[in-house]
Design an enzyme around this catalytic site. Sequence first.
Site, PDB file in Angstrom:
ATOM      1  N   ASP A 293       0.950  -1.124  -0.022  1.00  0.00           N
ATOM      2  CA  ASP A 293       0.011   0.119  -0.142  1.00  0.00           C
ATOM      3  C   ASP A 293       0.951   1.380  -0.106  1.00  0.00           C
ATOM      4  O   ASP A 293       1.745   1.359   1.027  1.00  0.00           O
ATOM      5  CB  ASP A 293      -0.856  -0.061   1.206  1.00  0.00           C
TER       6      ASP A 293
HETATM    7  C1  BGC Z   1      -4.466   3.524   0.080  1.00  0.00           C
HETATM    8  C2  BGC Z   1      -4.879   2.468  -0.837  1.00  0.00           C
HETATM    9  C3  BGC Z   1      -5.079   2.801  -2.261  1.00  0.00           C
HETATM   10  C4  BGC Z   1      -3.646   3.510  -2.618  1.00  0.00           C
HETATM   11  C5  BGC Z   1      -3.239   3.982  -4.109  1.00  0.00           C
HETATM   12  C6  BGC Z   1      -3.405   4.339  -0.433  1.00  0.00           C
HETATM   13  O1  BGC Z   1      -2.993   5.529   0.332  1.00  0.00           O
HETATM   14  O2  BGC Z   1      -4.427   3.322   1.320  1.00  0.00           O
HETATM   15  O3  BGC Z   1      -5.994   1.958  -0.518  1.00  0.00           O
HETATM   16  O4  BGC Z   1      -5.171   1.819  -3.249  1.00  0.00           O
HETATM   17  O5  BGC Z   1      -3.275   4.910  -1.771  1.00  0.00           O
HETATM   18  O6  BGC Z   1      -4.114   5.234  -4.390  1.00  0.00           O
END
Ligand code: BGC
Length: 760
Positions: free
Chosen positions: A306
């Site tokens: 993530d």
């Molecule tokens: C979030 C994810 C997301 C990713 C990409 C992160 O900050 O926790 O859920 O998919 O960003 O945008």
Amino acid sequence: MAARVKVTITEMKPKIKIRLAIESVSLVLMLVLILSGCKTNVKNYTSSYEYRVDSLLKLMTLEEKVGQLTLYTSDYDVTGPTIREGYKDDIKAGKVGAIFNAFGADYTRKLQEMAVKETRLHIPLLFGYDVIHGHKTIFPVPLGEAASWDMNAIYKSARIAGDEASAQGLHWTFAPMCDIARDPRWGRMVEGAGEDTYLGSRIAVQRVKGFQGDGVGSLNSVMACVKHFAAYGAAQAGRDYSTVDMSDRVLREVYFPPYKAAIDAGAATVMTSFNELDGVPASGNKYLMTDVLRNEWGFGGFVVTDYTSIMEMIPHGIAEDTASAAALAIEAGVDMDMQAGFYQDALPGLVKKGIIKEDLIDASVRRILRKKFELGLFEDPYRYSNVEREKATIMKPEFLDAARDIAKRSIVLLKNDKQLLPLSKTQKKIAVIGPLANARQEMIGSWSAAGDWSKAVTLLEGIKSKVTSADHVLYAKGCNINDDSTKYLAEAIRVAKQADVVVLAVGEAALMTGEAASRASLDLPGIQQKLVEEIQKAGKPVVVVLMNGRPLTIEWIDKNVPSVLETWFLGTQTGYAIADVLFGDYNPSGKLPVTFPRSVGQIPIFYNMKNTGRPMDPNSKYTSKYLDESNEPLYPFGYGLSYTIFSYGDVVLSKNSISDTDELSVTCKVTNTGIYDGEEVVQLYIRDLVGSVTRPVKELKGFEKIMLKKGESRDVVFKLTTKDLSFYKKDMTFGAEPGKFQIMVGGNSKDLKIAEFVLR
Ligand code: BGC
């Protein structure tokens, strides 16, 4: 990112040049075979991919391999169809294998051309994006959609999202979020299916199937990404990114099943979570990423971090620098680094120093390349970037119809005294009041990344579209969503007084839920509570329409306002969907996927708690309760009213005692005794009365959404096997234990008919 030193071909020694010339001839030949798919008569395509993956891997330099493990953003949301120069150079140098936040048939084609035409090995890029609840046509926020308990509808919204996203060049969505969430202070509760493991698992399956359609590689679908593995929803104190600490039993019993269900449904990828678990951040957690995910569950796809969570292992205090964080992650089994650039910066050096084995890198590269092959990108890297398909697909009328249909199914009727609802379309004067009544920008909710809020229908517009004369609809804002200004209040009271009925839209701004949106208070923000009280005082019948991404503490409203509708954030068709329900064109059928507390002090509050050794007794002080608050939620899990009435007959079991190979039939007659046709979600819960470890007071194990015409009855039949009675026993083996069980059936988790049986 570290500075990169470039060596040009003219600076190389002559011998190397000759070797390179020979190599490049064979490289070209090899590549032609690999990239074209060696059109042999191989029937088993999987093994044909394997051959091609291996052949390609053999041609790759270490840096190119690490490139496949690197994912960077294109910042489309911020900058439009452009990408940072540094990233362009990285793409051309084969140092990036995937890009997120880039979409649009034209734009993805341009980026793809860069990768395919300008790199040594011509390996196509993968395009990922947060397609969370619709791509262009926006559906209800996931928590709201979960309230539909409608598996077909949930499948359909993901299917349409997959169709639209893939028509804009995307191959991969970062969804579904399968995190069980039992703390509404946590803003990301909005992105999932709520508090329950069983419901969450059923929904996870539909979302994966919907996104992936006929499977990875089918043109109108995207790969799913199960996130955030694992237990992100259990952040302490509901604060985003916070620590998670729980027993393996709870992890396996409550938090794991939705992820596992999504993986069993074929999800192609998994995303790590930001949190630590048992002291180890997920992106460096080998137990999660290798022992459980791959070895126990047999997951064969790839794992992405993530965002910068590899980097975050430094502040977590488990890695002291880039190299140690990268080593932790790759050794844990994390294949792709989103945005941190730590793999890019550190892995080549770690391999060269012999700290990390190249085999480990190869294994991750293989997993990623396999998906690129499955997607058909080596046959045609531009197959998803088709402007014609994009034009024909985005927001087509049937998608908008589906969005309206799913939105109305997601609405939950919380209260309806004296059948104030449905309203008559010939009503003399309707006052539509509140900061959310005409707030177009808020309607599509958080995480509607590519959604265009300007195309959303507001509640005011929806109501005007229903009534016989739009002149009968008055409007006043009343207040802002989240400030102290009282300047609009007097006008709203004046408007309320002129009306025969008031529809009052209050709640949260869209971005008060989602990432980094935890709240310590769940009251209506700003002066909205005051607005509701003042409007109520105006003496007209009031319907409160809530718009929010989590349960709110609305005890005053429940006590004082006759009708309350929970509408979450319903997406592009919000106004029409709410108006369908307000005026009775659709009889509400949603049920809460999460418990509504009376006050924040009750949190965590969820329906399947343990009984304790001193269950609450109002007459005994020394029992499990508060001095200053009831134990009861405001609205229980599974709760939701209809304009009609459903009555439940007794629960009839096929046997009173079963062996562990028997199937138990549970039958309950449900009758629509009211005056409207309607749908009901019939829910089945069990309780294992005595176990080798204590069991919850209730566990959802089945549900069926049925349609009954007024006056109609139906026997709803559930089949249970010992699998449904199983849990992690004292010794952590999974199975059912002999003894007495209760079976409960009803229209919510509180009002239930009970029967008992014995497992021999
Ligand atoms: C979030 C994810 C997301 C990713 C990409 C992160 O900050 O926790 O859920 O998919 O960003 O945008």
